[in-house]
Every structure is written in structure tokens, then in C-alpha cells.
Design a protein around this motif. Structure first.
Motif, mmCIF file in Angstrom:
data_model
loop_
_atom_site.group_PDB
_atom_site.id
_atom_site.type_symbol
_atom_site.label_atom_id
_atom_site.label_comp_id
_atom_site.label_asym_id
_atom_site.label_seq_id
_atom_site.Cartn_x
_atom_site.Cartn_y
_atom_site.Cartn_z
ATOM 1 N N ARG A 21 0.825 -1.222 0.000
ATOM 2 C CA ARG A 21 0.000 0.000 0.000
ATOM 3 C C ARG A 21 0.853 1.263 0.000
ATOM 4 N NH1 ARG A 21 -4.961 0.130 3.767
ATOM 5 N NH2 ARG A 21 -5.600 1.591 2.162
ATOM 6 N N VAL A 22 2.173 1.136 0.062
ATOM 7 C CA VAL A 22 3.066 2.296 0.076
ATOM 8 C C VAL A 22 3.171 2.847 -1.344
ATOM 9 C CG1 VAL A 22 5.455 3.043 0.451
ATOM 10 C CG2 VAL A 22 4.346 1.520 2.100
ATOM 11 N N GLY A 23 2.962 4.159 -1.482
ATOM 12 C CA GLY A 23 3.032 4.806 -2.790
ATOM 13 C C GLY A 23 3.017 6.318 -2.605
ATOM 14 N N PRO A 24 2.687 7.066 -3.654
ATOM 15 C CA PRO A 24 2.672 8.532 -3.552
ATOM 16 C C PRO A 24 1.846 9.070 -2.376
ATOM 17 C CG PRO A 24 2.555 7.899 -5.846
ATOM 18 C CD PRO A 24 2.438 6.622 -5.035
ATOM 19 N N PRO A 25 0.681 8.506 -2.051
ATOM 20 C CA PRO A 25 -0.048 9.023 -0.890
ATOM 21 C C PRO A 25 0.722 8.852 0.427
ATOM 22 C CG PRO A 25 -1.549 7.807 -2.314
ATOM 23 C CD PRO A 25 -0.150 7.544 -2.811
ATOM 24 N N THR A 26 1.647 7.897 0.463
ATOM 25 C CA THR A 26 2.503 7.728 1.648
ATOM 26 C C THR A 26 3.416 8.939 1.789
ATOM 27 O OG1 THR A 26 2.445 5.333 1.322
ATOM 28 C CG2 THR A 26 4.188 6.198 2.752
ATOM 29 N N ASP A 27 3.948 9.413 0.660
ATOM 30 C CA ASP A 27 4.782 10.622 0.680
ATOM 31 C C ASP A 27 3.955 11.834 1.100
ATOM 32 O OD1 ASP A 27 6.990 9.160 -0.240
ATOM 33 O OD2 ASP A 27 6.479 9.537 -2.338
ATOM 34 N N VAL A 28 2.711 11.892 0.638
ATOM 35 C CA VAL A 28 1.818 12.991 1.008
ATOM 36 C C VAL A 28 1.595 12.985 2.519
ATOM 37 C CG1 VAL A 28 -0.561 13.864 0.814
ATOM 38 C CG2 VAL A 28 0.701 13.185 -1.238
ATOM 39 N N TYR A 29 1.427 11.791 3.099
ATOM 40 C CA TYR A 29 1.258 11.692 4.555
ATOM 41 C C TYR A 29 2.483 12.286 5.258
ATOM 42 C CZ TYR A 29 0.156 10.003 9.185
ATOM 43 O OH TYR A 29 -0.136 9.957 10.525
ATOM 44 N N GLY A 30 3.687 11.897 4.809
ATOM 45 C CA GLY A 30 4.916 12.426 5.422
ATOM 46 C C GLY A 30 5.013 13.932 5.300
ATOM 47 N N LEU A 31 4.598 14.475 4.150
ATOM 48 C CA LEU A 31 4.585 15.934 3.988
ATOM 49 C C LEU A 31 3.585 16.559 4.949
ATOM 50 C CD1 LEU A 31 4.729 16.293 0.110
ATOM 51 C CD2 LEU A 31 6.442 17.113 1.746
ATOM 52 N N GLY A 32 2.415 15.931 5.087
ATOM 53 C CA GLY A 32 1.404 16.443 6.015
ATOM 54 C C GLY A 32 1.913 16.447 7.447
ATOM 55 N N ALA A 33 2.599 15.383 7.842
ATOM 56 C CA ALA A 33 3.154 15.313 9.200
ATOM 57 C C ALA A 33 4.217 16.396 9.404
ATOM 58 C CB ALA A 33 3.728 13.924 9.464
ATOM 59 N N THR A 34 4.998 16.655 8.358
ATOM 60 C CA THR A 34 6.016 17.707 8.430
ATOM 61 C C THR A 34 5.358 19.080 8.539
ATOM 62 O OG1 THR A 34 7.536 16.349 7.135
ATOM 63 C CG2 THR A 34 8.008 18.715 7.237
ATOM 64 N N LEU A 35 4.302 19.315 7.762
ATOM 65 C CA LEU A 35 3.569 20.584 7.828
ATOM 66 C C LEU A 35 2.924 20.753 9.198
ATOM 67 C CD1 LEU A 35 1.808 20.532 4.338
ATOM 68 C CD2 LEU A 35 3.905 21.727 4.973
ATOM 69 N N TYR A 36 2.365 19.681 9.731
ATOM 70 C CA TYR A 36 1.758 19.708 11.062
ATOM 71 C C TYR A 36 2.799 20.186 12.079
ATOM 72 C CZ TYR A 36 -0.764 17.951 15.187
ATOM 73 O OH TYR A 36 -1.411 17.835 16.398
ATOM 74 N N HIS A 37 3.978 19.584 12.032
ATOM 75 C CA HIS A 37 5.052 19.940 12.962
ATOM 76 C C HIS A 37 5.474 21.401 12.765
ATOM 77 C CE1 HIS A 37 9.092 18.492 14.894
ATOM 78 N NE2 HIS A 37 8.551 19.475 15.569
ATOM 79 N N ALA A 38 5.591 21.839 11.500
ATOM 80 C CA ALA A 38 6.004 23.220 11.223
ATOM 81 C C ALA A 38 4.979 24.231 11.735
ATOM 82 C CB ALA A 38 6.216 23.408 9.721
ATOM 83 N N LEU A 39 3.707 23.923 11.596
ATOM 84 C CA LEU A 39 2.651 24.855 11.991
ATOM 85 C C LEU A 39 2.407 24.888 13.494
ATOM 86 C CD1 LEU A 39 0.104 24.116 9.142
ATOM 87 C CD2 LEU A 39 1.364 26.259 9.484
ATOM 88 N N THR A 40 2.583 23.748 14.166
ATOM 89 C CA THR A 40 2.235 23.660 15.586
ATOM 90 C C THR A 40 3.434 23.649 16.516
ATOM 91 O OG1 THR A 40 2.276 21.239 15.641
ATOM 92 C CG2 THR A 40 0.176 22.296 15.035
ATOM 93 N N GLY A 41 4.597 23.274 15.994
ATOM 94 C CA GLY A 41 5.771 23.105 16.848
ATOM 95 C C GLY A 41 5.720 21.796 17.621
ATOM 96 N N ALA A 42 4.732 20.948 17.321
ATOM 97 C CA ALA A 42 4.584 19.664 18.014
ATOM 98 C C ALA A 42 4.554 18.537 16.981
ATOM 99 C CB ALA A 42 3.289 19.644 18.821
#
Length: 170
Positions: A21-42
């Protein structure tokens, strides 16, 4: 399967070791987690062990972004949380699609160009039209930065980061 990736940024399919099931949406998840961290500091998920983090990724939603960073626009929170949907089919199909959505939001949130302030002339002909100078002839102090401007800068950085990642993935 083996876990491959940084646990706090892993998608649920990675956390389960679901390689097919690993594919481009997996990369999108990682980007989302990175954005989450950048926006919240958590981090979106944390724990005292990798096992605890993995279990949270698979079974819990992250804390809503606006609980941690109330100035984040709801539209940006929606985009980031869509990136982090547990089901890959509910995420953006690719980093390029995510980048397009972030650019659209940035255009929507950008302030309209400011026109110079004007006022009706009511005083003597030699009255200055410029605002009074600050102490000792210094220019007037700028107003404090607004929350929207701060978010705009973060969003611009996020769009830039996403663009760089998209180019690297192509």
C-alpha cells in the motif's frame, strides 16, 4: 514487514508494515506530518517508545492543529489533516496535487495590495501630508505583525518546501 521511516512521520500503512500500500499518498502523509510539525511546533504523534508511536498512528487522529496553533486558518488545517488521513485514498493523490492546493490557498489568503493612505486636505498649505516621524526624525514605527501575515509567511514556506519535495520526487 519491517518498519522503514522516521516513526513520528510514518503513514499508517508504513506503521503496519503494509508494503503493497506504500506509494505517492505515503509521501503525502509524510509531507502532512512535516507541515503539522512546522505549523504547531509539536509532533503529530509522540510516545515513550516506537511501539507506542506506531500504535497511535494506526489508531488515533492527531490533535487538531487549531487546538495547538489557533491562528492557523481552518482551510490550511483541513489540507494538512487531509494529507494525514489514515486511508491513502482519502489523501491527495500526489505531492503535486498537494502543492497545487497549497498554492491556491496562498493566493486566497494573500492580502490585497495596499494603496497609499490618502486624506482630505484640511489644513494650511504647508501642513505635511506624511505621518509624523518617530523620535529624533526616525520613520514612524510599523504596526505589529498581524497573525494572518505570520500564517502567510509559514504558508509560503510550506508551499516552497512542498515544491522542492515534488521536484525531488519527479
Amino acid at each position: 514487514g519491517d518498519l522503514v521511516g522516521t516513526p513520528c512521520y510514518m503513514s499508517p500503512e508504513q506503521a503496519r508494515g503494509d508494503r503493497h500500500r506504500v506509494g505517492p499518498p505515503t509521501d503525502v502523509y509524510g509531507l502532512g506530518a512535516t507541515l503539522y510539525h512546522a505549523l504547531t511546533g509539536a509532533l503529530p504523534y509522540s510516545g515513550s517508545s516506537i511501539t507506542e508511536i506506531v500504535l497511535r498512528i494506526v489508531s488515533h487522529d492527531p490533535e487538531p492543529i487549531r487546538n495547538l496553533a489557533p491562528d492557523v486558518p481552518p482551510e490550511l488545517e483541513r489540507i494538512v489533516l487531509r494529507c494525514m488521513a489514515r486511508e491513502p485514498s482519502q489523501r491527495f493523490a500526489s505531492a503535486g496535487e498537494l502543492a497545487s492546493e497549497l498554492r491556491r490557498l496562498r493566493r486566497k489568503l494573500e492580502p490585497a495590495p495596499q494603496r497609499p493612505a490618502t486624506r482630505r486636505f484640511e489644513g494650511p498649505a504647508d501642513e505635511p501630508l506624511a505621518p509624523p516621524a518617530g523620535p529624533a526624525g526616525a520613520p514612524p514605527a510599523a504596526p505589529p505583525a498581524q497573525a494572518a501575515e505570520k500564517i502567510g509567511l509559514k504558508l509560503a514556506a510550506v508551499v516552497l518546501l512542498t515544491g522542492i519535495v515534488v521536484e525531488a520526487l519527479l
